[in-house]
Every structure is written in structure tokens, then in C-alpha cells.
Design an enzyme around this catalytic site. Structure first.
Site, short mmCIF file in Angstrom:
data_model
loop_
_atom_site.label_atom_id
_atom_site.label_comp_id
_atom_site.label_asym_id
_atom_site.label_seq_id
_atom_site.Cartn_x
_atom_site.Cartn_y
_atom_site.Cartn_z
N ALA A 1 21.07 -62.15 114.31
CA ALA A 1 22.17 -61.46 115.35
C ALA A 1 23.27 -62.42 115.61
O ALA A 1 24.45 -61.77 116.12
CB ALA A 1 21.35 -61.02 116.78
N ARG B 1 27.44 -54.26 113.94
CA ARG B 1 26.95 -55.12 112.67
C ARG B 1 28.02 -55.36 112.01
O ARG B 1 28.18 -56.34 110.99
CB ARG B 1 25.86 -54.58 112.17
CG ARG B 1 24.57 -54.71 112.99
CD ARG B 1 23.12 -54.63 112.24
NE ARG B 1 22.00 -53.93 113.04
CZ ARG B 1 21.56 -54.73 113.93
NH1 ARG B 1 21.53 -55.98 113.61
NH2 ARG B 1 20.54 -54.13 114.41
N TYR C 1 13.77 -54.81 106.61
CA TYR C 1 13.99 -56.27 105.86
C TYR C 1 12.96 -56.40 104.95
O TYR C 1 13.01 -57.27 104.49
CB TYR C 1 13.95 -56.99 107.53
CG TYR C 1 14.65 -56.83 108.46
CD1 TYR C 1 16.19 -56.96 108.28
CD2 TYR C 1 14.24 -56.22 109.75
CE1 TYR C 1 17.04 -57.04 109.02
CE2 TYR C 1 15.59 -56.10 110.67
CZ TYR C 1 16.74 -56.25 110.30
OH TYR C 1 17.68 -56.34 111.44
N HIS D 1 22.28 -61.95 104.02
CA HIS D 1 21.51 -60.91 104.96
C HIS D 1 20.86 -60.17 104.14
O HIS D 1 20.95 -59.87 102.79
CB HIS D 1 22.70 -60.04 105.51
CG HIS D 1 23.59 -60.80 106.49
ND1 HIS D 1 23.28 -61.13 107.69
CD2 HIS D 1 24.92 -60.99 106.35
CE1 HIS D 1 24.29 -61.65 108.41
NE2 HIS D 1 25.30 -61.80 107.56
N HIS E 1 27.24 -61.71 114.59
CA HIS E 1 27.93 -60.88 115.19
C HIS E 1 28.70 -61.39 116.41
O HIS E 1 29.48 -60.72 116.95
CB HIS E 1 27.22 -59.52 115.70
CG HIS E 1 26.40 -59.07 114.27
ND1 HIS E 1 27.20 -58.73 113.08
CD2 HIS E 1 25.13 -59.17 114.07
CE1 HIS E 1 26.23 -58.54 111.96
NE2 HIS E 1 24.93 -58.67 112.73
N ASN F 1 21.59 -67.29 107.13
CA ASN F 1 21.69 -65.89 107.75
C ASN F 1 21.53 -65.97 109.34
O ASN F 1 20.49 -66.71 109.70
CB ASN F 1 20.40 -65.46 107.11
CG ASN F 1 20.03 -64.08 107.67
OD1 ASN F 1 20.59 -63.74 108.65
ND2 ASN F 1 19.05 -63.21 107.16
N ARG G 1 7.20 -56.60 110.82
CA ARG G 1 7.81 -55.61 111.55
C ARG G 1 9.05 -55.17 110.66
O ARG G 1 9.53 -55.58 109.85
CB ARG G 1 8.50 -55.79 113.10
CG ARG G 1 7.52 -56.74 113.76
CD ARG G 1 7.15 -56.02 115.13
NE ARG G 1 6.11 -56.74 115.81
CZ ARG G 1 6.18 -57.80 116.23
NH1 ARG G 1 7.35 -58.23 116.70
NH2 ARG G 1 5.09 -58.73 116.98
N GLU H 1 27.18 -66.97 103.61
CA GLU H 1 26.46 -65.92 104.62
C GLU H 1 25.50 -65.01 103.80
O GLU H 1 25.91 -64.58 103.00
CB GLU H 1 27.58 -65.31 105.24
CG GLU H 1 26.94 -64.30 106.14
CD GLU H 1 28.31 -63.29 107.11
OE1 GLU H 1 29.43 -63.78 106.88
OE2 GLU H 1 27.72 -62.48 107.52
N ARG I 1 25.34 -50.24 108.51
CA ARG I 1 24.36 -50.18 109.79
C ARG I 1 25.06 -49.83 110.99
O ARG I 1 26.31 -49.15 110.75
CB ARG I 1 23.33 -51.29 109.98
CG ARG I 1 22.42 -51.64 108.69
CD ARG I 1 21.51 -52.77 108.74
NE ARG I 1 20.69 -52.67 109.82
CZ ARG I 1 20.08 -53.78 110.40
NH1 ARG I 1 19.87 -54.79 109.77
NH2 ARG I 1 19.17 -53.47 111.39
N PRO J 1 17.66 -66.11 114.65
CA PRO J 1 16.73 -65.37 115.50
C PRO J 1 16.16 -64.38 115.06
O PRO J 1 16.49 -63.45 114.34
CB PRO J 1 17.60 -65.27 116.69
CG PRO J 1 18.80 -65.09 116.50
CD PRO J 1 19.16 -66.04 115.07
N ASN J 2 14.71 -64.08 115.22
CA ASN J 2 14.12 -63.20 114.76
C ASN J 2 13.43 -63.26 113.47
O ASN J 2 12.53 -62.39 112.93
CB ASN J 2 14.41 -61.87 115.63
CG ASN J 2 14.41 -61.80 116.93
OD1 ASN J 2 13.34 -62.20 117.52
ND2 ASN J 2 15.51 -61.48 117.39
O1 CA2 Z 1 20.05 -58.28 107.64
C1 CA2 Z 1 19.94 -59.54 107.94
O2 CA2 Z 1 19.60 -60.31 107.34
C2 CA2 Z 1 20.40 -59.78 109.49
O3 CA2 Z 1 21.03 -60.99 109.76
C3 CA2 Z 1 19.16 -59.54 110.26
C4 CA2 Z 1 19.40 -59.90 111.79
C5 CA2 Z 1 20.46 -58.75 112.35
O4 CA2 Z 1 20.76 -58.95 113.48
C6 CA2 Z 1 21.91 -59.01 111.46
O5 CA2 Z 1 22.61 -57.71 111.73
C7 CA2 Z 1 21.61 -58.64 109.75
C8 CA2 Z 1 17.94 -59.39 112.66
C9 CA2 Z 1 16.79 -60.37 112.27
C10 CA2 Z 1 15.73 -59.97 112.80
O6 CA2 Z 1 14.80 -59.85 111.93
C11 CA2 Z 1 13.58 -59.20 112.13
C12 CA2 Z 1 12.68 -59.17 111.07
C13 CA2 Z 1 11.57 -58.44 111.14
C14 CA2 Z 1 11.41 -57.68 112.17
C15 CA2 Z 1 12.40 -57.46 113.37
C16 CA2 Z 1 13.43 -58.20 113.26
#
Ligand code: CA2
Length: 150
Positions: free
Chosen positions: A81, A115, A26, A104, A84, A78, A21, A102, A111, A13-14
Site C-alpha cells: 500500500a 490504487r 493475491y 505487484h 500509493h 513491491n 487471505r 515496481e 482495482r 506491508p501485509n
Molecule cells: O498487488 C500488489 O502486489 C499490491 O502491492 C498489494 C498491496 C496493495 O495495497 C497494492 O495496491 C497492490 C496489498 C498487500 C496486502 O497483501 C495481502 C496479502 C494477503 C492477504 C491480504 C493482504
């Protein structure tokens, strides 16, 4: 010529928001760019990479569950979220029993405390985290090394 090893790369997701963003967390690369680099790196190493993204936990579970029958030898994951929270993804990885790395972009351990727990780690052979977009390609290298030993 030998058939290419097939690798399934899943992002949760996301992650479709990458490059638009929070670049300080990221990075600036879009997911399409990361996927293109991964496919190119796979070609160099004799692997065919199928890279996908979904915002839905059940779709990740479905894709993982189908991976063996679809001819994939290993998985890069990956889970976003869901890393977790998702026992369903953990269980799907255990059930399919393919080597999974896995992945990331950020280093979740550096963080927020929430997480620090990964629900999927126990079902993975390893983890690459904190190298931004390079985490995906580094994880592919590691997975292919493991597969070449098998
Ligand atoms: O660091 C990573 O790859 C994560 O899997 C990214 C997840 C986060 O919940 C994990 O703890 C670590 C979040 C992905 C959200 O992606 C975004 C990308 C750009 C802007 C906002 C969110």
C-alpha cells in the site's frame, strides 16, 4: 567465474499474509514460496537474490538507502500500500539511483481508483503487475536484461 549480479527484492506491508487471505486477489502462494522461486530463477540466470519483507516504511527506506553500499546492482520492489502514498520511498529510490522494477501481484490499475496512482513509479525503470506470484520472476528477468546491457 564472474561474481553473481546481486539483486535486492523488497516487499512491503501485509505481504507476509500471502497465501493465507484473499487468494482470489493475491493468489495461493506464500511469500516464502515466491522468494524461493525468485532465488532459484536468479541462480538459473546467474544472479544472487536477497528477498526481504517488512511492514515498516522506514525500514524499506533504510534498505533502499543501503543497497548500493551493500553491493546490489538493482532492486525489485513491491511496496504494498505504500505504493500509493510514499514519497519517502520515491525519494530513497531517486537518491540510491539503482535500477528498480515496481512489482505487484494484482493489477492495481484494474482495482479501486485509489490504487491507480503510484508514488514510486517515477523512480522506477518499469513495472510488472497482474501476474500473481509470476510478477516477481518476470520482473527479475526484465531487471537482469537491463543490467546486462549496462
Ligand atoms: O498487488 C500488489 O502486489 C499490491 O502491492 C498489494 C498491496 C496493495 O495495497 C497494492 O495496491 C497492490 C496489498 C498487500 C496486502 O497483501 C495481502 C496479502 C494477503 C492477504 C491480504 C493482504
Amino acid at each position: 567465474m564472474a561474481a553473481a549480479v546481486r539483486v535486492l527484492c523488497l516487499s512491503g506491508p501485509n505481504l507476509q499474509l500471502l497465501g493465507t487471505r484473499e487468494p482470489e486477489v493475491y493468489g495461493k502462494a506464500t511469500l516464502a514460496e515466491i522468494h524461493a522461486r525468485l532465488v532459484a530463477r536468479g541462480r538459473e540466470l546467474g544472479a544472487e537474490v536477497d528477498a526481504r519483507q517488512t511492514n515498516h516504511e522506514g525500514t524499506l527506506v533504510d534498505w533502499i538507502g543501503e543497497a548500493r553500499a551493500s553491493g546490489f546492482a538493482g532492486i525489485l520492489l513491491n511496496p504494498g500500500a505504500y505504493t500509493h502514498t510514499s514519497i519517502a520511498i520515491h525519494d530513497a529510490l531517486k537518491a540510491v539511483s539503482l535500477p528498480c522494477v515496481e512489482v505487484h501481484l494484482s493489477n492495481p490499475d484494474a482495482r479501486e481508483p485509489f490504487r491507480r496512482r503510484s508514488r514510486v513509479a517515477r523512480a522506477c525503470i518499469g513495472r510488472v503487475a497482474g501476474f500473481g506470484a509470476d510478477s516477481y520472476a518476470l520482473a527479475l528477468d526484465g531487471l537482469l536484461r537491463v543490467l546486462s546491457r549496462a
